[in-house]
Design a protein around this motif. Sequence first.
Motif, mmCIF file in Angstrom:
data_model
loop_
_atom_site.group_PDB
_atom_site.id
_atom_site.type_symbol
_atom_site.label_atom_id
_atom_site.label_comp_id
_atom_site.label_asym_id
_atom_site.label_seq_id
_atom_site.Cartn_x
_atom_site.Cartn_y
_atom_site.Cartn_z
ATOM 1 N N THR A 52 0.662 0.327 -0.836
ATOM 2 C CA THR A 52 0.460 1.720 -0.417
ATOM 3 C C THR A 52 1.231 2.713 -1.283
ATOM 4 O O THR A 52 1.185 3.910 -1.016
ATOM 5 C CB THR A 52 0.869 1.924 1.057
ATOM 6 N N LEU A 74 1.400 4.462 -4.719
ATOM 7 C CA LEU A 74 0.566 4.714 -5.886
ATOM 8 C C LEU A 74 1.397 4.647 -7.169
ATOM 9 O O LEU A 74 2.417 5.321 -7.290
ATOM 10 C CB LEU A 74 -0.095 6.090 -5.766
ATOM 11 N N ARG A 108 0.852 -0.029 -11.422
ATOM 12 C CA ARG A 108 -0.072 0.142 -10.305
ATOM 13 C C ARG A 108 -0.460 -1.191 -9.685
ATOM 14 O O ARG A 108 -0.515 -2.221 -10.350
ATOM 15 C CB ARG A 108 -1.319 0.909 -10.734
ATOM 16 N N GLN A 122 -6.676 -3.006 6.044
ATOM 17 C CA GLN A 122 -6.163 -1.629 6.106
ATOM 18 C C GLN A 122 -5.514 -1.308 7.456
ATOM 19 O O GLN A 122 -4.460 -0.671 7.487
ATOM 20 C CB GLN A 122 -7.270 -0.623 5.778
ATOM 21 N N LYS A 131 -2.313 4.559 3.457
ATOM 22 C CA LYS A 131 -3.536 4.102 2.793
ATOM 23 C C LYS A 131 -3.219 3.111 1.674
ATOM 24 O O LYS A 131 -2.321 3.331 0.868
ATOM 25 C CB LYS A 131 -4.280 5.304 2.219
ATOM 26 N N THR A 165 -3.552 1.831 -1.760
ATOM 27 C CA THR A 165 -3.907 2.533 -3.000
ATOM 28 C C THR A 165 -4.237 1.565 -4.141
ATOM 29 O O THR A 165 -4.415 2.000 -5.286
ATOM 30 C CB THR A 165 -2.774 3.471 -3.453
ATOM 31 N N THR A 166 -4.322 0.291 -3.846
ATOM 32 C CA THR A 166 -4.677 -0.700 -4.856
ATOM 33 C C THR A 166 -5.997 -0.309 -5.502
ATOM 34 O O THR A 166 -6.974 -0.024 -4.800
ATOM 35 C CB THR A 166 -4.803 -2.093 -4.214
ATOM 36 N N THR A 167 -6.014 -0.273 -6.816
ATOM 37 C CA THR A 167 -7.248 0.067 -7.508
ATOM 38 C C THR A 167 -8.096 -1.185 -7.712
ATOM 39 O O THR A 167 -7.574 -2.288 -7.896
ATOM 40 C CB THR A 167 -6.972 0.718 -8.882
#
Length: 174
Positions: free
Chosen positions: A80, A82, A94, A116, A123, A125-127
Amino acid sequence: MTKNFATLGAGTEKIFRKKFGALLVNPRVGYSGGTKDDPTYQEVCSKTTNHAEVLQFEFDDSTLPYEAILDFFFRMHDPTTLNRQGGDIGTQYRSAIFFHDASQKEFAESFIARIQPAFGISKITTTLEPFRKFWDGEEYHQDYLTKNPDGYECPLHFERSWEKIATQFGGSKI
Protein backbone atom coordinates in the motif's frame (compact mmCIF):
# COMPACT_ATOMS: atom_id res chain seq x y z
CA MET A 1 8.79 -28.96 -16.17
CA THR A 2 6.71 -26.32 -17.86
CA LYS A 3 8.65 -23.07 -17.89
CA ASN A 4 6.77 -20.37 -16.05
CA PHE A 5 8.36 -17.12 -15.01
CA ALA A 6 7.58 -14.71 -12.20
CA THR A 7 9.05 -11.20 -12.14
CA LEU A 8 8.31 -9.24 -8.97
CA GLY A 9 9.42 -5.88 -7.63
CA ALA A 10 9.58 -5.13 -3.90
CA GLY A 11 13.04 -6.12 -2.71
CA THR A 12 12.08 -9.76 -2.34
CA GLU A 13 15.15 -11.88 -3.05
CA LYS A 14 16.29 -13.03 0.40
CA ILE A 15 12.84 -13.69 1.80
CA PHE A 16 11.72 -15.56 -1.34
CA ARG A 17 14.87 -17.72 -1.27
CA LYS A 18 14.27 -18.47 2.41
CA LYS A 19 10.60 -19.36 1.88
CA PHE A 20 10.78 -21.35 -1.35
CA GLY A 21 14.42 -22.46 -1.67
CA ALA A 22 15.00 -24.90 -4.51
CA LEU A 23 11.46 -24.40 -5.84
CA LEU A 24 12.76 -21.13 -7.32
CA VAL A 25 14.59 -22.09 -10.50
CA ASN A 26 17.43 -19.76 -11.46
CA PRO A 27 16.42 -16.82 -9.25
CA ARG A 28 18.09 -13.62 -10.41
CA VAL A 29 17.84 -10.01 -9.32
CA GLY A 30 17.85 -7.28 -11.89
CA TYR A 31 15.77 -4.56 -13.46
CA SER A 32 12.56 -4.44 -15.45
CA GLY A 33 9.88 -2.04 -16.55
CA GLY A 34 12.05 0.87 -17.61
CA THR A 35 13.13 2.68 -20.72
CA LYS A 36 16.90 2.15 -20.86
CA ASP A 37 18.53 -0.94 -22.31
CA ASP A 38 20.93 -2.79 -20.02
CA PRO A 39 20.85 -0.30 -17.13
CA THR A 40 23.36 -0.28 -14.31
CA TYR A 41 22.42 -0.10 -10.65
CA GLN A 42 23.65 3.49 -10.54
CA GLU A 43 21.45 4.42 -13.50
CA VAL A 44 18.40 2.76 -11.94
CA CYS A 45 19.07 4.60 -8.66
CA SER A 46 19.34 7.90 -10.56
CA LYS A 47 15.56 7.64 -11.12
CA THR A 48 15.96 8.34 -14.84
CA THR A 49 15.28 4.85 -16.23
CA ASN A 50 11.90 4.00 -14.59
CA HIS A 51 13.15 0.47 -13.97
CA ALA A 52 12.06 -1.43 -10.88
CA GLU A 53 14.49 -3.58 -8.93
CA VAL A 54 13.06 -7.07 -9.39
CA LEU A 55 13.47 -10.73 -8.64
CA GLN A 56 12.87 -13.07 -11.57
CA PHE A 57 12.71 -16.84 -11.39
CA GLU A 58 11.29 -19.86 -13.14
CA PHE A 59 8.83 -22.09 -11.36
CA ASP A 60 6.87 -25.27 -11.93
CA ASP A 61 3.21 -24.59 -11.28
CA SER A 62 2.67 -28.20 -10.14
CA THR A 63 5.07 -27.76 -7.20
CA LEU A 64 4.88 -23.99 -6.69
CA PRO A 65 1.55 -22.58 -7.89
CA TYR A 66 1.40 -18.96 -9.02
CA GLU A 67 -1.25 -18.39 -6.35
CA ALA A 68 1.25 -19.40 -3.63
CA ILE A 69 3.80 -16.98 -5.11
CA LEU A 70 1.34 -14.06 -5.08
CA ASP A 71 -0.02 -14.98 -1.66
CA PHE A 72 3.46 -14.84 -0.16
CA PHE A 73 4.41 -11.73 -2.16
CA PHE A 74 1.51 -9.74 -0.71
CA ARG A 75 2.05 -11.05 2.83
CA MET A 76 5.80 -10.28 2.96
CA HIS A 77 5.75 -6.56 2.14
CA ASP A 78 3.46 -3.54 2.38
CA PRO A 79 1.78 -3.22 -1.02
CA THR A 80 0.00 0.00 0.00
CA THR A 81 3.02 2.31 -0.06
CA LEU A 82 3.46 3.83 -3.50
CA ASN A 83 7.05 3.64 -4.78
CA ARG A 84 8.42 2.76 -1.40
CA GLN A 85 9.77 -0.15 0.61
CA GLY A 86 10.54 0.93 4.16
CA GLY A 87 13.06 3.77 3.98
CA ASP A 88 13.77 3.19 0.28
CA ILE A 89 11.82 5.66 -1.86
CA GLY A 90 11.55 5.90 -5.65
CA THR A 91 9.96 4.12 -8.59
CA GLN A 92 12.75 1.55 -8.53
CA TYR A 93 11.31 0.36 -5.19
CA ARG A 94 7.72 0.04 -6.40
CA SER A 95 5.65 -2.98 -5.57
CA ALA A 96 5.15 -4.51 -9.01
CA ILE A 97 4.06 -7.65 -10.77
CA PHE A 98 5.40 -7.95 -14.29
CA PHE A 99 3.00 -10.40 -15.91
CA HIS A 100 4.31 -12.75 -18.59
CA ASP A 101 0.98 -13.56 -20.23
CA ALA A 102 -2.72 -12.74 -20.10
CA SER A 103 -3.47 -15.49 -17.60
CA GLN A 104 -0.94 -14.11 -15.10
CA LYS A 105 -2.43 -10.63 -15.51
CA GLU A 106 -6.00 -11.87 -15.02
CA PHE A 107 -5.00 -13.98 -12.04
CA ALA A 108 -3.13 -11.08 -10.41
CA GLU A 109 -6.09 -8.71 -10.94
CA SER A 110 -8.46 -11.24 -9.40
CA PHE A 111 -6.07 -11.96 -6.53
CA ILE A 112 -5.68 -8.26 -5.70
CA ALA A 113 -9.46 -7.78 -5.72
CA ARG A 114 -9.82 -10.76 -3.36
CA ILE A 115 -7.23 -9.54 -0.84
CA GLN A 116 -7.96 -5.78 -0.94
CA PRO A 117 -10.50 -6.04 1.95
CA ALA A 118 -7.71 -7.21 4.29
CA PHE A 119 -5.98 -3.85 3.77
CA GLY A 120 -9.05 -1.86 4.79
CA ILE A 121 -9.10 1.66 3.38
CA SER A 122 -5.41 1.46 2.41
CA LYS A 123 -5.43 0.86 -1.33
CA ILE A 124 -3.07 -1.72 -2.77
CA THR A 125 -0.76 0.26 -5.08
CA THR A 126 1.09 -2.71 -6.59
CA THR A 127 1.43 -2.09 -10.30
CA LEU A 128 0.57 -4.72 -12.89
CA GLU A 129 2.88 -4.20 -15.83
CA PRO A 130 3.45 -6.25 -18.97
CA PHE A 131 6.80 -7.99 -18.88
CA ARG A 132 9.00 -6.76 -21.70
CA LYS A 133 12.60 -7.44 -20.75
CA PHE A 134 14.66 -8.46 -17.75
CA TRP A 135 18.08 -6.95 -17.36
CA ASP A 136 20.34 -9.02 -15.12
CA GLY A 137 21.68 -7.11 -12.14
CA GLU A 138 25.37 -6.90 -11.38
CA GLU A 139 26.89 -10.06 -9.92
CA TYR A 140 27.49 -8.40 -6.55
CA HIS A 141 23.69 -7.93 -6.25
CA GLN A 142 22.92 -11.63 -6.71
CA ASP A 143 22.13 -13.22 -3.33
CA TYR A 144 23.35 -9.92 -1.87
CA LEU A 145 22.37 -10.43 1.77
CA THR A 146 24.00 -13.86 1.90
CA LYS A 147 27.23 -12.35 0.59
CA ASN A 148 26.81 -9.28 2.84
CA PRO A 149 25.14 -10.45 6.07
CA ASP A 150 25.46 -6.97 7.57
CA GLY A 151 23.88 -5.35 4.50
CA TYR A 152 20.63 -3.42 4.61
CA GLU A 153 17.50 -5.53 4.76
CA CYS A 154 14.14 -3.79 4.76
CA PRO A 155 12.75 -4.31 8.27
CA LEU A 156 9.23 -4.38 6.85
CA HIS A 157 9.88 -7.53 4.79
CA PHE A 158 8.66 -10.48 6.80
CA GLU A 159 5.91 -13.05 6.44
CA ARG A 160 2.57 -12.01 7.97
CA SER A 161 -0.68 -13.90 8.25
CA TRP A 162 -3.80 -12.52 6.58
CA GLU A 163 -5.30 -12.12 10.05
CA LYS A 164 -2.37 -9.97 11.15
CA ILE A 165 -2.66 -7.86 7.99
CA ALA A 166 -6.40 -7.33 8.59
CA THR A 167 -5.70 -6.28 12.17
CA GLN A 168 -2.80 -4.00 11.21
CA PHE A 169 -4.74 -2.23 8.44
CA GLY A 170 -8.19 -2.29 10.03
CA GLY A 171 -9.42 -4.53 7.23
CA SER A 172 -11.57 -7.60 7.17
CA LYS A 173 -10.40 -11.17 7.34
CA ILE A 174 -10.28 -12.92 4.00
